[in-house]
Motif scaffolding. Structure first.
Motif, PDB file in Angstrom:
ATOM      1  N   ALA A 269      17.252   1.321   8.570  1.00  0.00           N
ATOM      2  CA  ALA A 269      17.580   2.670   8.108  1.00  0.00           C
ATOM      3  C   ALA A 269      18.691   2.639   7.068  1.00  0.00           C
ATOM      4  N   SER A 270      19.659   1.749   7.255  1.00  0.00           N
ATOM      5  CA  SER A 270      20.746   1.633   6.279  1.00  0.00           C
ATOM      6  C   SER A 270      20.219   1.171   4.927  1.00  0.00           C
ATOM      7  N   ARG A 271      19.275   0.249   4.935  1.00  0.00           N
ATOM      8  CA  ARG A 271      18.711  -0.232   3.676  1.00  0.00           C
ATOM      9  C   ARG A 271      17.892   0.853   2.974  1.00  0.00           C
ATOM     10  N   VAL A 272      17.211   1.672   3.752  1.00  0.00           N
ATOM     11  CA  VAL A 272      16.472   2.787   3.150  1.00  0.00           C
ATOM     12  C   VAL A 272      17.443   3.747   2.459  1.00  0.00           C
ATOM     13  N   ARG A 273      18.551   4.091   3.148  1.00  0.00           N
ATOM     14  CA  ARG A 273      19.539   4.994   2.547  1.00  0.00           C
ATOM     15  C   ARG A 273      20.120   4.396   1.263  1.00  0.00           C
ATOM     16  N   ASP A 274      20.439   3.102   1.316  1.00  0.00           N
ATOM     17  CA  ASP A 274      21.031   2.469   0.141  1.00  0.00           C
ATOM     18  C   ASP A 274      20.035   2.412  -1.014  1.00  0.00           C
ATOM     19  N   LEU A 275      18.760   2.157  -0.707  1.00  0.00           N
ATOM     20  CA  LEU A 275      17.730   2.105  -1.753  1.00  0.00           C
ATOM     21  C   LEU A 275      17.613   3.435  -2.472  1.00  0.00           C
ATOM     22  N   PHE A 276      17.515   4.517  -1.729  1.00  0.00           N
ATOM     23  CA  PHE A 276      17.350   5.827  -2.357  1.00  0.00           C
ATOM     24  C   PHE A 276      18.642   6.267  -3.052  1.00  0.00           C
ATOM     25  N   LYS A 277      19.776   5.824  -2.533  1.00  0.00           N
ATOM     26  CA  LYS A 277      21.035   6.148  -3.206  1.00  0.00           C
ATOM     27  C   LYS A 277      21.086   5.503  -4.588  1.00  0.00           C
ATOM     28  N   GLN A 278      20.685   4.221  -4.669  1.00  0.00           N
ATOM     29  CA  GLN A 278      20.657   3.543  -5.966  1.00  0.00           C
ATOM     30  C   GLN A 278      19.645   4.187  -6.904  1.00  0.00           C
ATOM     31  N   ALA A 279      18.473   4.550  -6.349  1.00  0.00           N
ATOM     32  CA  ALA A 279      17.438   5.161  -7.191  1.00  0.00           C
ATOM     33  C   ALA A 279      17.890   6.515  -7.717  1.00  0.00           C
ATOM     34  N   GLN A 280      18.594   7.296  -6.898  1.00  0.00           N
ATOM     35  CA  GLN A 280      19.076   8.602  -7.337  1.00  0.00           C
ATOM     36  C   GLN A 280      20.152   8.471  -8.406  1.00  0.00           C
ATOM     37  N   GLN A 281      20.972   7.431  -8.289  1.00  0.00           N
ATOM     38  CA  GLN A 281      22.010   7.231  -9.304  1.00  0.00           C
ATOM     39  C   GLN A 281      21.416   6.880 -10.665  1.00  0.00           C
ATOM     40  N   LYS A 282      20.218   6.259 -10.648  1.00  0.00           N
ATOM     41  CA  LYS A 282      19.579   5.856 -11.896  1.00  0.00           C
ATOM     42  C   LYS A 282      18.388   6.746 -12.245  1.00  0.00           C
ATOM     43  N   SER A 283      18.252   7.903 -11.607  1.00  0.00           N
ATOM     44  CA  SER A 283      17.103   8.771 -11.847  1.00  0.00           C
ATOM     45  C   SER A 283      17.092   9.259 -13.304  1.00  0.00           C
ATOM     46  N   PRO A 284      15.858   9.488 -13.849  1.00  0.00           N
ATOM     47  CA  PRO A 284      14.560   9.320 -13.188  1.00  0.00           C
ATOM     48  C   PRO A 284      14.222   7.850 -12.981  1.00  0.00           C
ATOM     49  N   SER A 285      13.624   7.549 -11.805  1.00  0.00           N
ATOM     50  CA  SER A 285      13.327   6.164 -11.461  1.00  0.00           C
ATOM     51  C   SER A 285      12.119   6.124 -10.538  1.00  0.00           C
ATOM     52  N   ILE A 286      11.646   4.900 -10.318  1.00  0.00           N
ATOM     53  CA  ILE A 286      10.479   4.675  -9.468  1.00  0.00           C
ATOM     54  C   ILE A 286      10.847   3.651  -8.401  1.00  0.00           C
ATOM     55  N   ILE A 287      10.413   3.909  -7.177  1.00  0.00           N
ATOM     56  CA  ILE A 287      10.540   2.954  -6.075  1.00  0.00           C
ATOM     57  C   ILE A 287       9.133   2.499  -5.703  1.00  0.00           C
ATOM     58  N   PHE A 288       8.916   1.185  -5.667  1.00  0.00           N
ATOM     59  CA  PHE A 288       7.614   0.650  -5.252  1.00  0.00           C
ATOM     60  C   PHE A 288       7.790  -0.161  -3.978  1.00  0.00           C
ATOM     61  N   ILE A 289       7.089   0.237  -2.912  1.00  0.00           N
ATOM     62  CA  ILE A 289       7.140  -0.451  -1.620  1.00  0.00           C
ATOM     63  C   ILE A 289       5.771  -1.069  -1.375  1.00  0.00           C
ATOM     64  N   ASP A 290       5.692  -2.381  -1.479  1.00  0.00           N
ATOM     65  CA  ASP A 290       4.431  -3.087  -1.234  1.00  0.00           C
ATOM     66  C   ASP A 290       4.264  -3.323   0.264  1.00  0.00           C
ATOM     67  N   GLU A 291       3.014  -3.295   0.720  1.00  0.00           N
ATOM     68  CA  GLU A 291       2.697  -3.490   2.148  1.00  0.00           C
ATOM     69  C   GLU A 291       3.544  -2.559   3.015  1.00  0.00           C
ATOM     70  N   ILE A 292       3.416  -1.279   2.760  1.00  0.00           N
ATOM     71  CA  ILE A 292       4.252  -0.295   3.470  1.00  0.00           C
ATOM     72  C   ILE A 292       3.873  -0.178   4.934  1.00  0.00           C
ATOM     73  N   ASP A 293       2.703  -0.705   5.326  1.00  0.00           N
ATOM     74  CA  ASP A 293       2.310  -0.627   6.741  1.00  0.00           C
ATOM     75  C   ASP A 293       3.247  -1.432   7.639  1.00  0.00           C
ATOM     76  N   ALA A 294       4.086  -2.312   7.051  1.00  0.00           N
ATOM     77  CA  ALA A 294       5.056  -3.068   7.862  1.00  0.00           C
ATOM     78  C   ALA A 294       6.050  -2.140   8.551  1.00  0.00           C
ATOM     79  N   ILE A 295       6.374  -1.009   7.911  1.00  0.00           N
ATOM     80  CA  ILE A 295       7.298  -0.056   8.546  1.00  0.00           C
ATOM     81  C   ILE A 295       6.662   1.306   8.751  1.00  0.00           C
ATOM     82  N   GLY A 296       5.478   1.544   8.189  1.00  0.00           N
ATOM     83  CA  GLY A 296       4.888   2.883   8.218  1.00  0.00           C
ATOM     84  C   GLY A 296       3.859   3.116   9.291  1.00  0.00           C
ATOM     85  N   ARG A 297       3.735   2.197  10.256  1.00  0.00           N
ATOM     86  CA  ARG A 297       2.734   2.376  11.308  1.00  0.00           C
ATOM     87  C   ARG A 297       3.015   3.622  12.137  1.00  0.00           C
ATOM     88  N   ALA A 298       1.943   4.183  12.683  1.00  0.00           N
ATOM     89  CA  ALA A 298       2.069   5.400  13.480  1.00  0.00           C
ATOM     90  C   ALA A 298       3.027   5.176  14.642  1.00  0.00           C
TER      91      ALA A 298
END
Length: 644
Positions: A269-298
């Motif tokens: 969760a901390s890494r997710v917050r830090d990722l979006f914080k960096q992306a917002q500081q550099k917006s407009p920007s794109i985040i690409f998460i490959d193989e999202i099923d590793a954390i996105g499972r139901a």
């Protein structure tokens, strides 16, 4: 200051290893200053001789275990002591000898006896002494534990890697995303992506959103929050994301879903917050998460194990960052997966991943475009036919075609050719689909004859059935685990009718039927055939509702939640088993009937196979004539099938 300069490592006294040479130097000086480096250990006879000669000025007993012997100044000039006293390691006033005496009480009695007997005038004293080496050895386990702990802490903190990494334990919650911006440009563009026209249009619009958002927002619209790329492996999902990074001209953060997973609670969760914080500081920007099923499972499916809490916390934080309070930022999230069925519904809703872009296997036209991309660096001969290769590779993904081109180049180089010929590509197709040719496999003439009739049975039945796939070639050359194969080029169908499935099953059973007809025996060579027809028959009955007795019902659950639940009763299960067996046995009998009608052609084809080992479609036309019905074989084709 550039990132390269800022991230240059510096040697500081905070480093653990800077103290090692200092400690070694300190230990050496301690030994040298103590004078113990110039001392010699005495034997019992040597000690008794020095004692009798009255050369000893002082004897100091340390720790009740050993004695240090001091020699009189006037005795140092004797030949027995001169060599040792002149040593560069000896310091004046230091003990010249050491003597390990054993039992202290006996040693003191012997000293007193010698003193009285020989009228000796040496002094004696007792003291305790701690060796520096003993001290270091006593603390060595604790030092090793500290060093090991520091080493693992540095490794787990992601030393030197990822955005925000600095090799410190406090950076363990920082994002590991790789940043691509104006300093690290990606050279991949949409020109490098062949095929995938529909998917390219979708992601091209996302790029347009970032380049000129006013065009879309002036009418009140909102820029999409995210897009999910879904499709089979190797179809180009990650390649599309690279093209977006190359085209967008905005900061692009790339990482894998597994980068959020860590052994410590709360790190994801901390890494997710830090990722979006960096992306917002550099917006407009794109985040690409490959193989999202590793954390996105139901969530909640494996709650009994208790091991999903950290992953679910990470997913909850991702959901909040993508669409929660205070997320009105110009950041678009791209994700890719080939397991969209297992993703959490909250992740798939509009407002998070507004668009799901399906990246399918390429059709005939797209395969030709992909070939044109991958043959650019290759040196081709004039007879290379890309159109024919595109027709011969149905069901191949973009990654498969890239592998095919590389394999053809390796085959040509192995044969010392100056250019890659058309036959090299065909050999590469055989190598990828069928496996490596087993030239040294020993097959008896009797086994070879059975294999020839088995493959001829496949070819004959498929040639006589209207809905069976068109034959490409028949071979009895061993490849991979198969002893022979019949190669087909099925049509690309969006839907499959009952008659088409039954004809394909009948052609698959043609191999065993030929063995039964010609030898009145059957072998284990039809294992893959039986596996295939059993799956097809079960799908007809339980999935597609193509069986009259079971009826228009399906027991297939697209959500994947039926793994531990049988969705029908025992009576229905018995009926399903009976109907599956009836379908398979019916097609087996049908195949025998077809082969009985064309037994002469079957024998002729088998003899030709024994002679040539490989027979193509043109040879079948010469042997059988044209198929008993006309069929448009110029249509696009799908997955290649081999019947063993």
């Amino acid at each position: 200051m550039s990132d390269k300069k800022k991230n240059t490592p510096k040697l500081t006294f905070n480093s653990l290893w800077i103290y090692i040479p200092i400690a070694v130097l300190f230990i050496g000086l301690t030994f040298f200053n103590s004078g113990s480096m110039g001392s010699k250990n005495l034997s019992e006879n040597e000690f008794n001789q020095i004692l009798k000669d009255n050369d000893i000025s002082k004897i100091f007993i340390y720790n009740k275990s050993y004695a240090e012997i001091f020699i009189k100044d006037e005795s140092l000039s004797k030949e027995s002591h001169k060599k040792l006293s002149n040593s560069p390691f000896y310091r004046k006033g230091a003990p010249l000898y050491k003597y390990n005496f054993g039992d202290l009480q006996n040693f003191e009695k012997e000293l007193q006896k010698a003193k009285d007997t020989y009228s000796l005038d040496f002094d004696k004293g007792n003291d305790s002494k701690t060796s520096m080496m003993d001290t270091i050895i006593s603390f060595l386990p604790f030092i090793l534990l500290i060093v090991i702990w520091l080493f693992f802490m540095r490794r787990m903190s992601g030393s030197g890697g990822g955005a925000g990494g600095g090799g410190q334990i406090f950076n363990i919650g920082k994002s590991k995303a790789k940043l691509f911006d104006q300093d690290t440009k990606v050279k991949t563009t949409f020109k490098n992506v062949a095929g995938l026209e529909g998917a390219k249009e979708e992601v091209q619009e996302i790029v347009d959103f970032l380049k000129s958002p006013e065009k879309y927002t002036r009418l009140g619209g909102k820029i999409p929050k995210g897009a999910l790329l879904v499709g089979p492996p190797g179809t180009g999902k990650t390649l599309l994301a690279k093209a977006v990074a190359g085209e967008a001209g905005v900061p692009f953060f790339s990482l894998s879903g597994s980068d959020f997973v860590e052994m410590f609670v709360g790190v994801g969760a901390s890494r997710v917050r830090d990722l979006f914080k960096q992306a917002q500081q550099k917006s407009p920007s794109i985040i690409f998460i490959d193989e999202i099923d590793a954390i996105g499972r139901a969530r909640g499916k494996n709650s009994m194990t208790g091991g999903n809490d950290e992953r679910e916390n990470t997913l909850n934080q991702l959901l909040t960052e993508m669409d929660g309070f205070g997320t009105d930022t110009n950041v678009i999230v791209l994700a890719a997966t080939n397991r969209a069925d297992v993703l959490d519904k909250a992740l798939m809703r509009a407002g998070r991943f507004d668009r799901q872009i399906y990246v399918d296997l390429p059709d005939l036209h797209e395969r030709r475009e992909i070939f044109e991309v991958h043959i650019k660096p290759l040196k081709l001969a004039d007879n290379a036919n890309l159109e024919f290769l595109a027709q011969q590779t149905p069901g191949f993904s973009g990654a498969d075609i890239a592998n095919l081109c590389n394999e053809a180049a390796l085959i040509a180089a192995r044969n010392n050719k100056e250019a890659i010929e058309h036959q090299d590509f065909l050999d590469a197709v055989d190598r990828i689909v069928g496996g490596l040719e087993k030239k040294n496999k020993v097959i008896t003439p009797k086994e070879k004859k059975v294999i020839a009739f088995h493959e001829a049975g496949h070819a004959t039945v498929s040639w006589m059935l209207e809905h069976a796939a068109p034959l490409v070639k028949v071979t009895i050359v061993p490849r991979g685990q198969s002893l022979g194969a019949a190669w087909y080029l099925p049509e690309e169908r969006k839907i499959v009718q009952t008659e088409q499935m039954l004809d394909e099953m009948c052609a698959t059973m043609g191999g065993r039927a030929a063995e039964k007809l010609m030898f009145n025996k059957i072998s284990t060579g039809a294992l893959s055939d039986l596996e295939k027809v059993t799956k097809q028959a079960r799908a007809m009955v339980t999935v597609y509702g193509l069986n009259d007795k079971v009826g228009n019902i399906t027991y297939y659950d697209s959500s994947g939640n039926d793994g531990f639940v049988k969705p029908y009763s025992d009576a229905t299960a018995k009926t399903i088993d009976e109907e599956i067996s009836k379908i398979i046995e019916g097609q087996y009998v049908r195949a025998i009937e077809i082969l009985e009608q064309h037994k002469d052609k079957l024998t002729l084809l088998a003899d030709r196979l024994l002679e040539k080992e490989v027979i193509f479609k043109d040879d079948l036309i010469k042997l059988f004539g044209k198929r008993p019905f006309e069929k448009d074989e110029t249509k696009e084709n799908t997955n290649p099938i081999t019947e063993e």
